[in-house]
Design a protein around this motif. Structure first.
Motif, PDB file in Angstrom:
ATOM      1  N   GLU A   1     -11.864   2.173   3.330  1.00 16.16           N
ATOM      2  CA  GLU A   1     -10.990   1.056   2.889  1.00 16.16           C
ATOM      3  C   GLU A   1      -9.708   1.574   2.581  1.00 16.16           C
ATOM      4  O   GLU A   1      -8.713   0.931   2.595  1.00 16.16           O
ATOM      5  N   VAL A   2      -9.557   2.993   2.696  1.00 15.65           N
ATOM      6  CA  VAL A   2      -8.320   3.580   2.204  1.00 15.65           C
ATOM      7  C   VAL A   2      -7.094   3.212   3.482  1.00 15.65           C
ATOM      8  O   VAL A   2      -6.224   2.785   3.104  1.00 15.65           O
ATOM      9  N   ALA A   3      -7.744   3.385   4.582  1.00 19.77           N
ATOM     10  CA  ALA A   3      -6.891   3.079   5.999  1.00 19.77           C
ATOM     11  C   ALA A   3      -6.571   1.396   5.864  1.00 19.77           C
ATOM     12  O   ALA A   3      -5.604   1.047   6.113  1.00 19.77           O
ATOM     13  N   VAL A   4      -7.460   0.815   5.440  1.00 19.73           N
ATOM     14  CA  VAL A   4      -7.124  -0.961   5.310  1.00 19.73           C
ATOM     15  C   VAL A   4      -6.252  -1.223   4.469  1.00 19.73           C
ATOM     16  O   VAL A   4      -5.310  -1.866   4.773  1.00 19.73           O
ATOM     17  N   LEU A   5      -6.206  -0.418   3.283  1.00 19.33           N
ATOM     18  CA  LEU A   5      -5.278  -0.658   2.114  1.00 19.33           C
ATOM     19  C   LEU A   5      -3.870  -0.095   2.639  1.00 19.33           C
ATOM     20  O   LEU A   5      -2.779  -0.929   2.347  1.00 19.33           O
TER      21      LEU A   5
ATOM     22  N   ILE B   1      -2.456  -2.939   5.148  1.00 21.38           N
ATOM     23  CA  ILE B   1      -2.222  -4.218   4.603  1.00 21.38           C
ATOM     24  C   ILE B   1      -0.839  -3.933   3.824  1.00 21.38           C
ATOM     25  O   ILE B   1       0.018  -4.785   3.956  1.00 21.38           O
ATOM     26  N   LEU B   2      -0.890  -3.101   3.036  1.00 25.60           N
ATOM     27  CA  LEU B   2       0.551  -2.687   2.302  1.00 25.60           C
ATOM     28  C   LEU B   2       1.708  -2.789   3.389  1.00 25.60           C
ATOM     29  O   LEU B   2       2.507  -3.071   2.862  1.00 25.60           O
ATOM     30  N   ARG B   3       1.499  -2.037   4.365  1.00 25.21           N
ATOM     31  CA  ARG B   3       2.444  -1.990   5.413  1.00 25.21           C
ATOM     32  C   ARG B   3       2.937  -3.198   5.768  1.00 25.21           C
ATOM     33  O   ARG B   3       4.155  -3.622   5.775  1.00 25.21           O
ATOM     34  N   LEU B   4       2.140  -4.186   6.015  1.00 20.95           N
ATOM     35  CA  LEU B   4       2.339  -5.484   6.570  1.00 20.95           C
ATOM     36  C   LEU B   4       3.103  -6.103   5.401  1.00 20.95           C
ATOM     37  O   LEU B   4       4.205  -6.765   5.709  1.00 20.95           O
TER      38      LEU B   4
ATOM     39  N   GLN C   1       2.643   4.214   1.154  1.00 25.13           N
ATOM     40  CA  GLN C   1       1.239   4.206   2.170  1.00 25.13           C
ATOM     41  C   GLN C   1       0.518   5.629   1.485  1.00 25.13           C
ATOM     42  O   GLN C   1      -0.756   5.599   1.093  1.00 25.13           O
ATOM     43  N   VAL C   2       1.447   6.700   1.156  1.00 29.68           N
ATOM     44  CA  VAL C   2       0.643   7.955   0.800  1.00 29.68           C
ATOM     45  C   VAL C   2       0.145   7.696  -0.646  1.00 29.68           C
ATOM     46  O   VAL C   2      -0.949   8.081  -1.191  1.00 29.68           O
ATOM     47  N   CYS C   3       0.999   7.015  -1.569  1.00 25.60           N
ATOM     48  CA  CYS C   3       0.594   6.719  -3.056  1.00 25.60           C
ATOM     49  C   CYS C   3      -0.624   5.984  -2.977  1.00 25.60           C
ATOM     50  O   CYS C   3      -1.457   6.521  -3.898  1.00 25.60           O
ATOM     51  N   VAL C   4      -0.685   4.964  -2.164  1.00 23.19           N
ATOM     52  CA  VAL C   4      -2.115   4.122  -2.143  1.00 23.19           C
ATOM     53  C   VAL C   4      -3.398   4.912  -1.752  1.00 23.19           C
ATOM     54  O   VAL C   4      -4.139   4.818  -2.501  1.00 23.19           O
ATOM     55  N   SER C   5      -2.993   5.791  -0.599  1.00 21.60           N
ATOM     56  CA  SER C   5      -3.957   6.658  -0.230  1.00 21.60           C
ATOM     57  C   SER C   5      -4.471   7.696  -1.314  1.00 21.60           C
ATOM     58  O   SER C   5      -5.677   7.667  -1.683  1.00 21.60           O
ATOM     59  N   GLU C   6      -3.636   8.043  -2.188  1.00 26.53           N
ATOM     60  CA  GLU C   6      -4.051   9.193  -3.176  1.00 26.53           C
ATOM     61  C   GLU C   6      -4.532   8.496  -4.413  1.00 26.53           C
ATOM     62  O   GLU C   6      -5.541   8.610  -4.862  1.00 26.53           O
ATOM     63  N   LEU C   7      -4.209   7.178  -4.952  1.00 27.12           N
ATOM     64  CA  LEU C   7      -4.817   6.723  -5.797  1.00 27.12           C
ATOM     65  C   LEU C   7      -5.860   5.976  -5.632  1.00 27.12           C
ATOM     66  O   LEU C   7      -7.119   5.975  -6.379  1.00 27.12           O
ATOM     67  N   ALA C   8      -6.263   5.670  -4.285  1.00 27.35           N
ATOM     68  CA  ALA C   8      -7.625   5.112  -3.978  1.00 27.35           C
ATOM     69  C   ALA C   8      -8.601   6.016  -3.956  1.00 27.35           C
ATOM     70  O   ALA C   8      -9.753   5.992  -4.175  1.00 27.35           O
TER      71      ALA C   8
END
Length: 216
Positions: free
Chosen positions: A22-26, A29-32, A47-54
């Motif tokens: 799901e991390v790659a999906v998030l 979607i965030l980039r879009l 994107q880095v922050c979303v990856s780390e938080l998830a």
């Protein structure tokens, strides 16, 4: 970056299950969304922050935990939040060993984001971070009903003048057409007031005073 007629940047959220795929999906979607919001300067960091938080949810709360990504604007800052249902498992900022494969998540966020924090609620916690964008502080992020109504009115006058459809022109031409339509609207309103026995100059002065008061 021009923000005379601002791009709507309404808050949005996306539920997800805390699993690695799901991390790659998030991230995608965030980039879009950020491409649409026209804030390319923060895409990579966000994107880095979303990856780390998830990933923190996966590691410290548990695999397959239901969580939510929420993204919004806080003034000129992009705000990224991850909500999870465990207010006890708190992210911590620790300095990992050089050969450590874990423990770097909040360190990365601390370095890359402008600010971050944790909000505790009875049934969940919110881990958030914010990144400065190049948007002006006065930027209107959500399309307010009044602005949307004015857009509709301007477009109707532009159509009456034979101008192109909204979005079909370059930005400078679109703004010129909108300005001409606004002048038509003001002139028609003043003629209407004059036809009903009102002093057009007095009405215009009052409108100017009201506009300046709102702009402060």
């Amino acid at each position: 970056m021009s923000c005379i007629i601002c791009v709507p940047r309404k808050p949005w959220s996306l539920p997800f299950i805390a699993v690695p795929r799901e991390v790659a999906v998030l991230r995608r979607i965030l980039r879009l969304h950020l491409d649409v919001w026209q804030v390319p300067e923060v895409v990579d960091v966000a994107q880095v922050c979303v990856s780390e938080l998830a990933s923190n949810v996966i590691t410290h709360v548990g695999l397959e935990t239901p969580a939510t990504l929420a993204v919004s604007m806080n003034g000129s800052y992009l705000r990224v939040e991850v909500h999870d249902p465990d207010p006890r498992a708190l992210p911590t900022l620790v300095q990992p060993q050089l050969d450590s494969e874990a423990g770097r998540g909040m360190v990365l966020i601390d370095v890359m984001a402008d600010r971050w924090g944790i909000e505790l609620h009875a049934d969940r916690k919110v881990t958030w971070c914010e990144m400065a964008t190049e948007l002006p502080l006065t930027c209107v992020h959500a399309a307010r009903p009044l602005i949307a109504a004015v857009d509709d009115l301007l477009n109707s006058y532009r159509a009456k003048r034979g101008a192109g459809l909204a979005g079909a022109e370059s930005e400078p031409l679109a703004l010129v057409a909108a300005e001409e339509a606004a002048i038509d609207i003001i002139a028609d309103l003043l003629r209407w007031m004059q036809a009903h026995g009102r002093d057009a100059d007095e009405v215009l002065d009052r409108a100017q005073t009201y506009f300046e008061a709102q702009a402060r």
